[in-house]
Design a protein around this motif. Structure first.
Motif, PDB file in Angstrom:
ATOM      1  N   SER A  89       5.427  -6.865   8.319  1.00 28.98           N
ATOM      2  CA  SER A  89       5.477  -5.918   7.208  1.00 28.98           C
ATOM      3  C   SER A  89       6.528  -4.847   7.445  1.00 28.98           C
ATOM      4  O   SER A  89       7.335  -4.534   6.561  1.00 28.98           O
ATOM      5  N   ARG A 130       2.709  -0.349   4.004  1.00 27.41           N
ATOM      6  CA  ARG A 130       2.597  -1.725   4.501  1.00 27.41           C
ATOM      7  C   ARG A 130       2.558  -2.682   3.327  1.00 27.41           C
ATOM      8  O   ARG A 130       2.223  -2.299   2.204  1.00 27.41           O
ATOM      9  N   VAL A 189       0.593  -5.785   1.973  1.00 26.41           N
ATOM     10  CA  VAL A 189      -0.736  -6.342   2.169  1.00 26.41           C
ATOM     11  C   VAL A 189      -0.628  -7.826   2.513  1.00 26.41           C
ATOM     12  O   VAL A 189       0.140  -8.577   1.892  1.00 26.41           O
ATOM     13  N   THR A 225      -2.579   0.510  -4.131  1.00 27.37           N
ATOM     14  CA  THR A 225      -1.662  -0.620  -4.012  1.00 27.37           C
ATOM     15  C   THR A 225      -0.883  -0.798  -5.313  1.00 27.37           C
ATOM     16  O   THR A 225      -1.405  -0.568  -6.414  1.00 27.37           O
ATOM     17  N   GLU A 267       0.840  -1.192   0.000  1.00 26.81           N
ATOM     18  CA  GLU A 267       0.000   0.000   0.000  1.00 26.81           C
ATOM     19  C   GLU A 267       0.880   1.248   0.000  1.00 26.81           C
ATOM     20  O   GLU A 267       1.893   1.309   0.699  1.00 26.81           O
TER      21      GLU A 267
END
Length: 313
Positions: free
Chosen positions: A252, A243, A245, A219, A192
């Protein structure tokens, strides 16, 4: 025209031990071009490499003049090979700078940044004002957009008496040198991207809330393929990637820290010392960059135009 050759070696030495941070010790794998790339001489200008895989100075071109189809194609080949091209002493007007960039597509506007003499020109005027700046951070431009910029053309209008360099890092080399176990984790992974980490220090809560509606998180693949060369490249950056996903937050964060570090490896980098009127044209799909704020209270003025890009895959 000529290309100054950099010696290469087909022998790749890797250490038996890989440190916990995932960065190889010893020699790096430094491939400038993807497999199957056909080396051809450049006929319309001279190419002077500035590092092993990234960065070349282009000599013998006046960018204020329109590009022929042949010259544009040859410059594009140099961009794909070297990722960032430098042109000394061009002193382009804003109109000519925009015209040169348009050879690669529609120009992008960015309402989050200070504009120059048109909506398509971003102006960076860093002086002793003490205001926050976009310096001292490795990043790829506008990855918080669904279609991040394809590239950018930056010109220094005013340079400080010392310092103020810009560095670029080769994200294909960054990917190539990851441990195989890490590459197997991130191939096919999605991350993201959000504008907030890069911009929250510039605006108050109300303004940020307005921009959040305009720029919701998006994303992108952690590893993207270059749309023209097909080469795999690392596509995460500290300014906008928040992060990965599907992973727990701690996992992460740990993996992103490792991936962010790849831009810091000197062997993947080129550093450019500016003079007024110089131009840098970089492939935003394949690089990260870092403006070095090491010039004290002196003034540094730059103008940039960005070329709209595609959806990363």
């Amino acid at each position: 025209m000529s290309v100054t050759e950099i010696p290469t070696s087909s022998t790749v030495l890797r250490p038996a031990r890989i440190p916990d941070d995932g960065l190889y010790e010893g020699r790096r794998l430094l491939r400038r071009t993807p497999e199957g790339w056909q080396e051809r001489p450049y006929e319309l200008f001279d190419v002077v490499p500035q590092a092993a895989t990234i960065g070349a100075e282009i000599r013998g071109i006046d960018l204020s003049r329109p590009l022929s189809d042949t010259l544009r194609a040859e410059l594009n080949r140099a961009l794909l090979e070297w990722k960032v091209l430098f042109f000394r002493g061009q002193h382009l007007s804003s109109e000519h700078q925009r015209a040169f960039a348009r050879n690669w597509g529609e120009l992008e506007t960015n309402p989050l940044l200070e504009r120059g003499d048109s909506d398509e020109v971003v102006r960076f005027d860093k002086s002793a004002s003490g205001m926050p700046s976009f310096e001292n951070v490795w990043h790829t431009d506008v990855t918080f957009r669904e279609r991040p910029a394809m590239g950018a053309v930056l010109q220094l209008r005013e340079v400080p008496p010392f310092g103020g360099d810009t560095m670029w890092s080769d994200m294909a080399a960054a990917y190539d040198n990851l441990p195989h176990a890490v590459r197997s984790r991130i191939d096919g992974a999605v991350a993201e991207h959000d504008f907030l980490p890069g911009f929250r220090r510039f605006y108050g809560p109300e303004r940020l809330a307005q921009w959040q509606d305009a720029f919701p998180p998006v994303t992108h693949p952690v590893v993207r393929r270059h749309p023209e060369t097909g080469r795999r490249m690392l596509f995460v950056n500290t300014s906008f990637t928040t992060r990965i996903v599907g992973l727990e937050r701690a996992d992460s964060d740990r993996l992103l820290r490792l991936l962010f570090q790849q831009a810091h490896v000197p062997e993947f980098q080129v550093r450019f010392r500016w003079q007024a009127g110089d131009i840098a044209f970089w492939d935003n799909r394949a690089t990260q960059h870092y403006a070095v704020a090491d010039y004290g209270d002196a003034r540094r003025v730059a103008e940039r135009v960005a070329i709209a890009g595609d959806r990363p895959h």
